[in-house]
Each structure stands twice: as C-alpha cells, then as structure tokens.
Design a protein around this motif. Structure first.
Motif, PDB file in Angstrom:
ATOM      1  N   SER A  20       0.932  -1.192   0.035  1.00 16.26           N
ATOM      2  CA  SER A  20       0.071  -0.097  -0.186  1.00 16.26           C
ATOM      3  C   SER A  20       0.764   1.219   0.085  1.00 16.26           C
ATOM      4  N   VAL A  21       1.420   1.413  -1.057  1.00  9.36           N
ATOM      5  CA  VAL A  21       2.053   2.813  -1.379  1.00  9.36           C
ATOM      6  C   VAL A  21       0.985   3.754  -1.537  1.00  9.36           C
ATOM      7  N   GLU A  22       0.034   3.126  -2.620  1.00  6.52           N
ATOM      8  CA  GLU A  22      -1.001   3.903  -2.735  1.00  6.52           C
ATOM      9  C   GLU A  22      -2.051   3.716  -1.889  1.00  6.52           C
ATOM     10  N   ARG A  23      -2.454   4.800  -0.836  1.00  9.93           N
ATOM     11  CA  ARG A  23      -3.328   4.424   0.334  1.00  9.93           C
ATOM     12  C   ARG A  23      -4.828   5.120  -0.365  1.00  9.93           C
ATOM     13  N   PRO A  24      -5.736   4.243  -0.053  1.00 14.76           N
ATOM     14  CA  PRO A  24      -7.179   4.697  -0.295  1.00 14.76           C
ATOM     15  C   PRO A  24      -7.438   5.887   0.530  1.00 14.76           C
TER      16      PRO A  24
ATOM     17  N   LYS B  68     -16.526   3.237   4.372  1.00 13.03           N
ATOM     18  CA  LYS B  68     -16.331   4.662   4.921  1.00 13.03           C
ATOM     19  C   LYS B  68     -15.141   4.684   6.068  1.00 13.03           C
ATOM     20  N   GLN B  69     -15.141   3.640   6.865  1.00 10.90           N
ATOM     21  CA  GLN B  69     -14.102   3.706   7.766  1.00 10.90           C
ATOM     22  C   GLN B  69     -12.598   3.118   7.229  1.00 10.90           C
ATOM     23  N   VAL B  70     -12.550   2.492   6.383  1.00 10.70           N
ATOM     24  CA  VAL B  70     -11.279   2.287   5.747  1.00 10.70           C
ATOM     25  C   VAL B  70     -10.908   3.469   5.255  1.00 10.70           C
ATOM     26  N   LEU B  71     -11.757   4.236   4.276  1.00  3.17           N
ATOM     27  CA  LEU B  71     -11.226   5.343   3.723  1.00  3.17           C
ATOM     28  C   LEU B  71     -10.916   6.598   4.767  1.00  3.17           C
TER      29      LEU B  71
ATOM     30  N   MET C 126     -10.365  -2.530   8.930  1.00  5.24           N
ATOM     31  CA  MET C 126     -11.495  -2.776   8.537  1.00  5.24           C
ATOM     32  C   MET C 126     -11.628  -3.549   7.316  1.00  5.24           C
ATOM     33  N   PHE C 127     -10.637  -3.351   6.479  1.00  3.66           N
ATOM     34  CA  PHE C 127     -10.924  -3.976   5.054  1.00  3.66           C
ATOM     35  C   PHE C 127     -10.897  -5.517   5.363  1.00  3.66           C
ATOM     36  N   ARG C 128     -10.334  -6.054   6.257  1.00  3.46           N
ATOM     37  CA  ARG C 128     -10.427  -7.469   6.532  1.00  3.46           C
ATOM     38  C   ARG C 128     -11.738  -8.030   6.573  1.00  3.46           C
TER      39      ARG C 128
ATOM     40  N   LEU D  58     -10.168   1.894  -3.657  1.00  2.00           N
ATOM     41  CA  LEU D  58     -11.483   1.959  -2.988  1.00  2.00           C
ATOM     42  C   LEU D  58     -11.989   3.244  -2.965  1.00  2.00           C
ATOM     43  N   SER D  59     -11.107   4.274  -2.992  1.00  3.84           N
ATOM     44  CA  SER D  59     -11.641   5.706  -3.149  1.00  3.84           C
ATOM     45  C   SER D  59     -12.443   5.954  -4.055  1.00  3.84           C
TER      46      SER D  59
END
Ligand SMILES: [Zn+2]
Lengths: 139, 189
Positions: A74-78, B8-11, B17-19, B58-59
C-alpha cells in the motif's frame, strides 16, 4: 415435448430442479431422442466438472495473506489525503523520479535501460478499467 | 455493519476494517477466479490480486453499484488479464498440434447406457476446461458468473454493464458452443 424445449430444460433437469410433470416429459423425450440424450450427457459432464471446481477450497490463510499483501503494497493509500499532500505529491514524485533517473544513469552506465518502459505487471494494472468490464473484446 | 459503512471507515484510515470485506467476499471471488484459471494456486493468487486492487482503488468506488458488483468486475478483469497472459502459451500448443508434434487428443466416448454411471476422468476434465476456455470472452464471463456463482441474469448484466437480454443470449450461445465442443463425449453405438 420437442427437442428445443427439452434442451432448454436440461440444466434444470441435471440439477434436479424440474417439477414432476416436466421432468417426466424430459425423461420420456430423452429415451427416444439420441440428439437430446447426447446434449444431456454433455450438460451433465459440464456440470460435474464445474461442481468439482466449485468444491475447491481456497488457502485457509488467504485472508491473512491478502491483508499482509495490502500492508506491504500500500504505497497508494485509499485514504483521502489532505489537500497539501495532493499538491505536494507530484512534486515529491518528480523529485524522486529525477533522483532515480540520475541514479540510474550513474549505476546503469551503458546498460540497456529504457526509461519509459513500465514493468509488465504495472502496465497491466494501469490499463485495467476497474469500473466497467469494458475491456472485454468483441466476439 | 454494511459494506458502505466498512468502506467509509477504511477510507477514514481504519485499514484493518478492510479485512471484513475480504472475509465477506473471498469465497465468491475465489470461485469466480477458479472458473477462469481452473486451479487452486492461480485462483489464490488472483484473489489476492483482486483484493489488493480493490483496496488501492477503494476511493474510486462511488457506491453507484453494490460493492459486490464492483469487486466482481475487478475479479473478471483480473482473470481475463491472467488468461490472456497465458494465451501465448496456448498459441504455441496449437502450433504444435497443427504441426502434428503433440499426441492426438481424443476424448474417450462413453458407451454407457446410463450417463449417471459415468465417472469423470482427467481427460474429461481437461476437455471441459478447454471448451470453457475457448469460448469468446463475453460468453466465457457470462457462463462463469452463471454456473460457478449461480448469479441471476440481472446480476450478471450489472457486472457486465449490459442488458439482461444480452446476457441471456450470451449464455445460450455459450451453452450451444460448449455442447458442440463436448459432442465427441457421447457417442451412442
Ligand atoms: Zn430431442
């Protein structure tokens, strides 16, 4: 029951999903029609192989593996970044690119490097149209 | 907790939470992938690739569709990429067979009166897999989502971004093609 109708019901028949009266009609037709009997055998073979594959279980540690993969890649974080990072990022990338190219020139010497060539994996991900299955070629 | 709450929480930075999403969707993604690659190891790798891609983009998920539809699309695209990468090897195999340098493949035809009694041999498995793999891409996607995932035509239409009618036609054509390819399997004497 004609052949077209019979063959349409074959999938449901194989899966035991037909109501009794239609099932009997299919069975009677299959007894007397070689071409539908053949289609039935093929449908059944197809379903059996697919069902076998559907039974295959994934690696029991797959979730852990995926989460580790995410951590390490995860270099690119969402995560939504603050505006100043958005502005800053291209600058950082440009600077590090310049540094990398410089280092490459120093280290690579006359080695055969082409700076605009992406590794295959990255190129693959780059043209990945994630929001649609638009990359499906025409038949 | 709904998918959109988790997202939302992951972002917001709760990456762990992605788990939850992985746990929720890993089996269906794995099954989809296996429909394209037909083996556990490649399907494991592909599933991992799919979730990493989903996390990284994801975003970009706008919530216009269900998360499941979105991640199925990623899985389909990743699987198609994977099988296209292997396509080179298959072309070599075909050249081999054109030149007659490989051994002739013949499917043992069954002469059993009762197809229920049939045992599936390795040769049969290979034949079926290659029949699926030789389908045109759209037919292949439709048949995998329908037969490996039991998705409705409506769900498949959403994933493939097309109409239900188009999906129905694709599935019918795929079945007809598969039967044609599998026809040597059944020769009643
Ligand atoms: Zn018939």
């Amino acid at each position: 029951m004609n052949c077209q109708l019979c063959q349409k019901e074959l999938d449901a028949y194989c899966q035991g999903n037909l109501p009794g009266n239609i099932r009997t009609q299919v069975e009677n037709h299959l007894k007397g029609c070689e071409s539908c009997a053949s289609a039935f055998a093929q449908t059944q073979l197809l379903n059996r192989v697919i069902n076998e594959e559907r039974e295959i279980q994934s690696n029991p540690f797959l979730v852990t593996r995926i989460m580790e993969g995410i951590e390490s890649s995860s270099v690119e974080r969402p995560v939504h970044q603050p505006v100043f990072m958005k502005v800053l990022r291209p600058a950082i990338i440009t600077t590090s690119l310049a540094a990398a190219v410089f280092a490459g020139v120093l280290l690579g010497g006359f080695a055969n490097t082409s700076p605009d060539r992406m590794p295959a994996e990255l190129a693959m991900m780059d043209d990945m149209a994630i929001e649609s299955v638009s990359m499906l070629s025409n038949e | 907790m709904s998918d959109s709450d988790v997202i939302k929480q992951v972002l917001q930075g709760e990456r762990d939470m992605f788990r939850l999403l992985v746990e929720r969707y890993q089996h269906m993604i794995f099954r989809t992938c296996i429909g394209f690659v037909h083996n556990k190891e490649d399907a494991d790798d592909l599933t991992q690739e799919v979730f990493i891609q989903a996390f990284q983009s994801l975003s970009g998920f706008k919530g216009n569709s269900n998360f499941s539809t979105w991640i199925y699309r990623i899985a389909v695209n990743a699987s198609l990429n994977k099988v296209r990468r292997s396509a080179g090897a298959i072309i070599l195999q075909r050249i081999d067979s054109l030149l007659g340098t490989d051994k002739e493949h013949r499917l043992p035809a069954s002469d059993s009166e009762n197809p229920e009694d049939l045992l599936i041999g390795e040769e049969h498995r290979k034949w079926v897999r290659s029949a699926i793999d030789q389908l045109p891409e759209k037919q292949r996607v439709a048949i995998v989502l329908s037969k490996y995932e039991d998705l409705s035509q409506k769900q498949i239409a959403e994933i493939m971004n097309t109409s239900e009618g188009a999906v129905e036609a694709l599935i019918q054509r795929a079945k007809a093609n598969l039967r044609k390819k599998l026809s040597p399997f059944w020769k009643k004497s």
